[in-house]
Design a protein around this motif. Sequence first.
Motif, short mmCIF file in Angstrom:
data_model
loop_
_atom_site.label_atom_id
_atom_site.label_comp_id
_atom_site.label_asym_id
_atom_site.label_seq_id
_atom_site.Cartn_x
_atom_site.Cartn_y
_atom_site.Cartn_z
N SER A 87 6.93 12.73 28.50
CA SER A 87 6.28 12.93 29.78
C SER A 87 5.77 11.63 30.39
CB SER A 87 5.15 13.95 29.66
OG SER A 87 4.15 13.47 28.79
N LEU A 88 5.19 10.76 29.59
CA LEU A 88 4.66 9.52 30.15
C LEU A 88 5.78 8.64 30.68
CD1 LEU A 88 2.13 7.88 30.73
CD2 LEU A 88 2.50 6.72 28.57
N GLY A 89 6.86 8.50 29.92
CA GLY A 89 8.00 7.70 30.39
C GLY A 89 8.59 8.27 31.66
N CYS A 90 8.78 9.58 31.71
CA CYS A 90 9.34 10.21 32.91
C CYS A 90 8.41 10.06 34.10
CB CYS A 90 9.64 11.68 32.63
SG CYS A 90 11.01 11.94 31.50
N HIS A 91 7.10 10.18 33.86
CA HIS A 91 6.15 10.02 34.96
C HIS A 91 6.14 8.58 35.48
CE1 HIS A 91 4.38 13.91 35.53
NE2 HIS A 91 4.27 14.05 34.22
N LEU A 92 6.31 7.61 34.61
CA LEU A 92 6.38 6.23 35.07
C LEU A 92 7.60 6.02 35.96
CD1 LEU A 92 5.36 4.30 31.82
CD2 LEU A 92 4.01 4.61 33.90
N THR A 127 15.39 6.33 24.58
CA THR A 127 15.70 5.36 25.63
C THR A 127 14.47 4.56 26.00
OG1 THR A 127 17.36 6.92 26.46
CG2 THR A 127 16.75 5.08 27.90
N PHE A 128 13.35 5.24 26.16
CA PHE A 128 12.11 4.53 26.50
C PHE A 128 11.66 3.64 25.34
CE2 PHE A 128 11.97 8.19 29.37
CZ PHE A 128 11.78 7.53 30.58
N ALA A 129 11.81 4.13 24.11
CA ALA A 129 11.46 3.31 22.94
C ALA A 129 12.37 2.09 22.84
CB ALA A 129 11.55 4.15 21.68
N CYS A 130 13.63 2.24 23.24
CA CYS A 130 14.58 1.13 23.20
C CYS A 130 14.11 -0.04 24.06
CB CYS A 130 15.95 1.62 23.65
SG CYS A 130 17.26 0.39 23.55
N ILE A 131 13.53 0.26 25.20
CA ILE A 131 13.04 -0.80 26.10
C ILE A 131 12.00 -1.66 25.37
CG2 ILE A 131 11.71 -1.24 28.21
CD1 ILE A 131 13.00 1.36 29.33
N ARG A 147 8.30 6.93 19.83
CA ARG A 147 9.02 7.36 18.63
C ARG A 147 8.20 7.05 17.39
NH1 ARG A 147 13.37 10.67 18.94
NH2 ARG A 147 13.39 10.20 16.74
N CYS A 148 7.57 8.05 16.81
CA CYS A 148 6.75 7.85 15.62
C CYS A 148 7.59 7.39 14.43
CB CYS A 148 6.02 9.14 15.29
SG CYS A 148 4.73 8.94 14.08
N MET A 166 2.43 -11.99 19.07
CA MET A 166 1.48 -11.00 19.59
C MET A 166 2.22 -10.03 20.52
SD MET A 166 -1.61 -11.67 18.43
CE MET A 166 -2.93 -11.35 19.56
N GLY A 167 3.06 -10.56 21.41
CA GLY A 167 3.84 -9.71 22.30
C GLY A 167 4.80 -8.83 21.53
N ALA A 168 5.43 -9.39 20.50
CA ALA A 168 6.36 -8.61 19.68
C ALA A 168 5.63 -7.47 18.99
CB ALA A 168 7.04 -9.52 18.65
N ALA A 169 4.48 -7.75 18.43
CA ALA A 169 3.72 -6.73 17.72
C ALA A 169 3.20 -5.65 18.66
CB ALA A 169 2.56 -7.37 16.96
N ILE A 170 2.73 -6.05 19.83
CA ILE A 170 2.24 -5.07 20.80
C ILE A 170 3.37 -4.17 21.27
CG2 ILE A 170 1.32 -4.82 23.15
CD1 ILE A 170 -0.41 -7.33 22.54
N ASP A 171 4.50 -4.75 21.63
CA ASP A 171 5.63 -3.94 22.10
C ASP A 171 6.13 -2.98 21.03
OD1 ASP A 171 5.71 -4.90 24.70
OD2 ASP A 171 7.10 -6.53 24.21
#
Length: 172
Positions: free
Chosen positions: A5-10, A85-89, A119-120, A105-110
């Motif tokens: 839902s969050l990805g689709c809403h974005l 698909t959203f997790a792939c980004i 995707r848990c 830091m960016g790698a870890a946050i993403d």
Amino acid sequence: PTILSLGCHLVRLLVSPVYDLAANPLAVQFVARLLLLLMVASQWFGMAAAIDQRTNSSSIGTYLLIVTACQFHLPFYMSRMLPNTFACIFTLRSFAHWLRGGEMMGAAIDMTVATALFRCDLLLLLLTCGLSWLITRHLTISQAIMIGIGTVVVVLTLTVPLDSAMWQRYIW
């Protein structure tokens, strides 16, 4: 439902200024899927560029793009409104940060956003990457804990109200 839902809403928020959502649903779907395709493709090209930068080459990333384009799986799913698909980004962004070096830091946050939000089961990938970052001293344990807690708090702050409103009951 939560992760999707969050990805689709974005995507909907990005598409809605362009089209009246009720006027032509087929056109809205086309534009939304095209937007998602462009988002995934831009991250794929970004990772290919990071590979070229890391290897001091101008062709390895290009070869990766050609091989990927010739296969069925990724090009087919690049425009599908699925959690993968959203997790792939975010996963591609994470690997691009990691390949560039110095952007841990960016790698870890993403990677944490991809895991906590979409995707848990990416927890296994996050665990192995995180251990690698700790062993190679790209991140300290305190940095990893701060990134993990901070990112999860932000993700829950975004998803719990949205999902609770959509399902009309408290969901987290």
